[in-house]
Design a protein around this motif. Structure first.
Motif: not given
Length: 525
Positions: A463-481
């Motif tokens: 129930d946190g703030p969630g992930i911004p929509a602009a980052l949805h496509e990048r969260i599974f990229e390696p070394f992206f944080t």
């Protein structure tokens, strides 16, 4: 080995031969009757039994007419009809020989044609048997006639020579027919194989991801596969210049002798970029041209995959080299921390060294885990008890896991998955929720079916703030944080472990909080 033909081996050509023999008999009888009525038969044959000759011709003609209908309707089977036809020929010709004074009249030669015709249809054994029967019939006729008219040895020699001709003609005709049938069977098999190979090639070309198009000498499409039709929106017969001017211009440069590295282009304004390659299918200016179209995006993705694979190997090598000096630094820091001579400022600096050393160690372990993953060994997992045990193990020794809710499952699903891999996936997802969810975030775990009869899905939600929509496509990229203390490998590693177990991990957008959904490939009843 003597060949034996089955009824299923006969074809239309065999029946045609039999019908031609029937026509031959009718023509032969007609000629003999014409000779008889014109008076030439008495001049042609010195010793002519007129009544016997005439009656034989009439009966031969009637028998020939009766044999036409079975040959046309193909009843009974060909072998029996052939024996009947040849038997009628032997009886009729031998009777004609007897009525004209024996083999010296020359009418015995009339057996050559039916002997050859029947040998083309029958097996080699039957052909030899018929030749023998005809020879014996001729010899029997000569014996009977000479017993009543006087013995002339030379006429037996003539009958023997005629029988030898029957054997030779039958044998040669049968050998030729056998070889022709084998060649025909080979040609049919070869044609069938070529047709199957052609259909296979057409199917492969049609289903290729690359576009394949063939242009004729006039610049019109002769053939296109499904991918080419999609990209070009063309059909056979369309002109390339009208369908895609840019591709036509590239072909013109290629025909002009330019051989640069193929560059991406858009064959149509609303299509994706493709990389064209041209090949001539012959010589001369009007020779057909083969056009291969590859998706520029697919080529770029393939190149990217190669780069990532090389980068992964390089990263693993670097991580391995870093591990030993990092262990020495960490060990030295621990020893230094035990020194009583350290001041407060020094201890702050030492804490920074140890904290960042621990972060580097985690990066090294994650990188090595990516390159040295054990092969998945999926087993049957009963999710209800297993998830409760996994949650208890995660709570042990983690201060921020107090708000990890106890999983409550209404149904005990059973799935295929490697237990150690699933534990690692859930650990990464829980760590991600507690790290980015903020203070007091609550993390829940649920298992359900999206549709009736489908495999279950496991959802990790917070129930946190969630992930911004602009980052949805990048969260599974390696070394992206987005965290200064993160490595950017947790979610990437979790998705890779799921793929190793034929499962899928995806992020599900929600109005509040974050939700990661793990979809299993199958459920076990």
């Amino acid at each position: 080995m003597i060949e034996r033909r089955r009824a299923t081996d006969f074809n239309r050509e065999d029946w045609r031969i039999l019908r031609l023999l029937a026509l031959y008999r009718l023509v032969l009888v007609s000629v003999l009757l014409i000779l008889f009525h014109s008076g030439y038969s008495a001049q042609a044959f010195e010793d002519l039994r007129i009544g016997w000759f005439y009656n034989t011709c009439i009966l031969y003609g009637l028998a020939s007419l009766l044999l036409v209908a079975p040959a046309l309707y193909r009843l009974p089977q060909l072998t029996w009809q052939t024996h009947i036809h040849f038997g009628v020929d032997v009886v009729a010709v031998v009777s004609l020989v007897f009525s004209t004074g024996g083999v010296l009249s020359g009418l015995g030669i009339l057996l050559i044609t039916p002997s050859i015709g029947c040998s083309l249809v029958l097996s080699s054994r039957m052909a030899i048997l018929q030749a023998a029967a005809a020879t014996l019939a001729l010899l029997a006729e000569e014996i009977y006639r000479q017993l009543h008219e006087g013995v002339v040895p030379s006429e037996f020699t003539q009958a023997g020579l005629l029988g030898l001709m029957l054997f030779l003609s039958s044998g040669v005709a049968n050998a030729v027919a056998t070889r022709a049938r084998r060649s025909e069977a080979l040609a049919e098999r070869t044609g069938s194989e070529l047709a199957n190979l052609s259909r296979l090639n057409e199917t492969i070309v049609e289903r290729m991801q690359s576009g394949v198009a063939v242009l004729d000498g006039d610049g019109r499409f002769h053939q296109l596969n499904a991918a080419a039709r999609t990209w070009l929106r063309a059909r056979p017969g369309d002109a390339l210049s009208a369908v895609s001017p840019s591709l036509a211009q590239a072909l013109q440069h290629w025909r002009g002798g330019a051989r640069p590295e193929p560059q991406p282009l858009r064959p149509r304004a609303d299509s994706d970029e493709v990389i064209p390659r041209f090949s001539a299918l012959g010589s001369g200016a009007d020779a057909p041209v083969l056009i291969l179209l590859e998706s520029a995006r697919a080529v770029q993705e393939q190149a990217q995959q190669i780069k990532l694979a090389a980068l992964g190997r390089l990263s693993a090598s670097i991580a391995h080299e870093i591990r030993n000096p990092l262990a020495a630094i960490s060990h030295a820091g621990q020893l230094l921390n035990e020194s009583p001579a350290l001041g407060s400022e020094d201890r702050k600096l030492l804490d920074i060294v140890q904290r960042h050393g621990a972060r580097i160690d985690k990066i090294v372990r994650d990188v090595l885990s990516l390159s040295r993953r054990d092969a998945a060994t999926p087993g049957v997992i009963e999710l209800a008890p297993w998830l409760r045990q996994a949650a208890e193990q995660y709570r042990e020794g983690r201060e921020n896991s107090a708000h990890l809710e106890k999983p409550e499952l209404s149904e005990n699903f059973r799935v295929h998955f490697d237990a150690s891999h699933l534990q690692q996936v859930l650990g990464n997802l829980w760590d991600n929720s507690f790290e980015h969810g903020g203070d007091g975030v609550r993390v829940s775990l649920g298992v359900r079916r999206l549709n009736r009869g489908t495999a279950p899905v496991l959802e990790v939600s917070d129930d946190g703030p969630g992930i911004p929509a602009a980052l949805h496509e990048r969260i599974f990229e390696p070394f992206f944080t987005t965290s200064t203390g993160g490595t950017g490998l947790g979610l990437y590693l979790a998705r890779e472990l799921c793929a190793y177990n034929q499962a899928q991990l995806a992020y599900v957008p929600r109005e509040r909080g974050a939700c990661f959904r793990l979809t299993f490939t199958e459920a076990i009843a």
